[in-house]
Design an enzyme around this catalytic site. Structure first.
Site, short mmCIF file in Angstrom:
data_model
loop_
_atom_site.label_atom_id
_atom_site.label_comp_id
_atom_site.label_asym_id
_atom_site.label_seq_id
_atom_site.Cartn_x
_atom_site.Cartn_y
_atom_site.Cartn_z
N VAL A 136 0.85 -1.18 0.00
CA VAL A 136 0.00 0.00 0.00
C VAL A 136 0.89 1.23 0.00
O VAL A 136 1.79 1.36 0.83
CB VAL A 136 -0.95 0.02 1.21
CG1 VAL A 136 -1.81 1.29 1.18
CG2 VAL A 136 -1.84 -1.20 1.22
N ASP A 169 -13.30 -10.00 8.79
CA ASP A 169 -11.96 -9.71 9.31
C ASP A 169 -11.99 -8.39 10.08
O ASP A 169 -11.10 -7.55 9.92
CB ASP A 169 -10.94 -9.66 8.18
CG ASP A 169 -9.50 -9.71 8.70
OD1 ASP A 169 -9.28 -10.17 9.84
OD2 ASP A 169 -8.58 -9.29 7.96
#
Length: 363
Positions: A26, A136
């Site tokens: 990222v 999650d």
């Protein structure tokens, strides 16, 4: 072309590295079109495992494209290059994630926790109403914008629920998530109701918000499961939590999936509704909860900063006794206050995050 050149051609000036795994990373970037910074998740198909490419990535892309909620990270653009790299351009959580926030500042005051938890719960209701489950939910996946509002992120393990001919949601058999936030039915390898799984993780998150520590010690899964199945939740006395707050957490951390709260029940709970306060002790006793009345919230203690990646464990507290408690003991709605699960990388390579189509060992 390298990533910087690819992004430049799309109108983004690449910035710093925000995280990296074996097949995904990222980056921050400045969008010349939007005139502000964004986050760009870059996935290399050549390095990614087959099950991720065939199952999880298509699901994530499909779901990100359909979501539009103020408390969910916005997805601005998704594109792919001829050399097999996928770029997902998303809203940037400029204030970092909730875990880092709590590690730095300590547990939240109940009023602040209520605001953030309501934002998160509204996002989950939005998803569940679309038959989308996250699977999650954890503090690392809750980003904070410039005004410290919650932005739910990382839909890598999300999916759309399937229904049978009678309209009932089909149980999931893909066991994923982080052990410290996983419901007992998931840890046991039992086919599970995915929306109900999300609710358990919400309970863990709210506990962390108001206590500044983990509700369960995931260093010993067998022991943790036993405590969870006995429906024991320990709250640190030093936090002086209200009875309403403890009641909500206790009902979300319900091992019986048929009795665990649904998202609408969470949003209508008296603690979440700021104008409806003063849960009666009779209502709490009905669930076998705490007999203590509501107490005013105090300034939280800042947790130990020894660990840069984990909430520090504290000594385990046993079941509450009948004797008068001493200061700083933990009061039991019954569980050991503990540490966070091992840090997961972007792809979840470390043990415990995702186990595809197989059960964890029975305790």
């Amino acid at each position: 072309m390298d990533d910087a050149a690819v992004l430049k051609r799309r109108g983004y000036i690449m910035g710093i590295n925000l995280g990296e795994g074996s097949y995904a990373k990222v980056k921050s970037a400045y969008s010349e079109r939007l005139k502000f910074n964004v986050a760009v998740k870059i996935i290399d198909r050549k390095k990614a495992p087959t099950d991720f490419l065939e199952k999880f990535l298509p699901r994530e892309i499909e779901i990100l494209a359909m979501l539009n909620h103020r408390s969910i990270v916005k997805t601005y653009e998704i594109f792919e290059t001829s050399d097999g790299k996928v770029y997902i351009v998303m809203e940037l959580g400029v204030q970092g994630d909730l875990l880092e926030f709590i590690k730095t500042r300590g547990a939240l005051h109940e009023d602040d926790a209520r605001k953030k938890f309501h934002q998160l719960s509204s996002a989950i209701k939005y998803c569940h109403d679309l038959d989308v489950v996250h699977r999650d939910l954890k503090c690392e996946n809750l980003l904070l914008d410039k005004d410290f509002n919650i932005k739910l992120s990382d839909f890598g393990f999300s999916k759309r629920c399937l229904r049978d001919d009678s309209g009932r949601i089909i149980l999931s058999k893909t066991f994923c998530g982080s052990a410290a936030y996983a419901a007992p039915e998931v840890l046991q390898g039992i086919p599970y109701q995915p929306k109900v799984y999300d609710i358990w993780s919400l309970g863990v998150i709210l506990y962390i918000m108001v206590c500044g520590s983990m509700p369960y010690d995931d260093s010993n899964i067998k022991k943790m499961l036993r405590i969870q199945k006995e429906h024991r939740v320990n709250f640190p006395r030093s936090k002086h939590l209200t009875g309403e707050c403890k009641d909500l957490i206790y009902r979300m951390l319900q091992p019986d999936v048929n009795r665990r709260l649904h998202i609408d029940e969470i949003l209508s709970h008296c603690w979440v509704q700021p104008k409806v306060r003063g849960l009666s002790s009779a209502a709490i006793h009905k669930e076998g909860e705490s007999s203590r009345g509501a107490e005013p919230s105090r300034t939280p203690e800042t947790p130990d900063k020894k660990s840069a990646t984990k909430l520090e464990p504290r000594e385990e507290a046993g079941p509450e006794t009948q004797s008068e408690p001493k200061p700083n003991e933990e009061e039991t709605l019954q569980v050991p206050v503990s540490r966070q699960s091992d840090n997961m990388d972007l792809n979840g390579e470390l043990p415990g995050r995702v186990i595809e189509e197989e059960a964890l060992p029975q305790p």
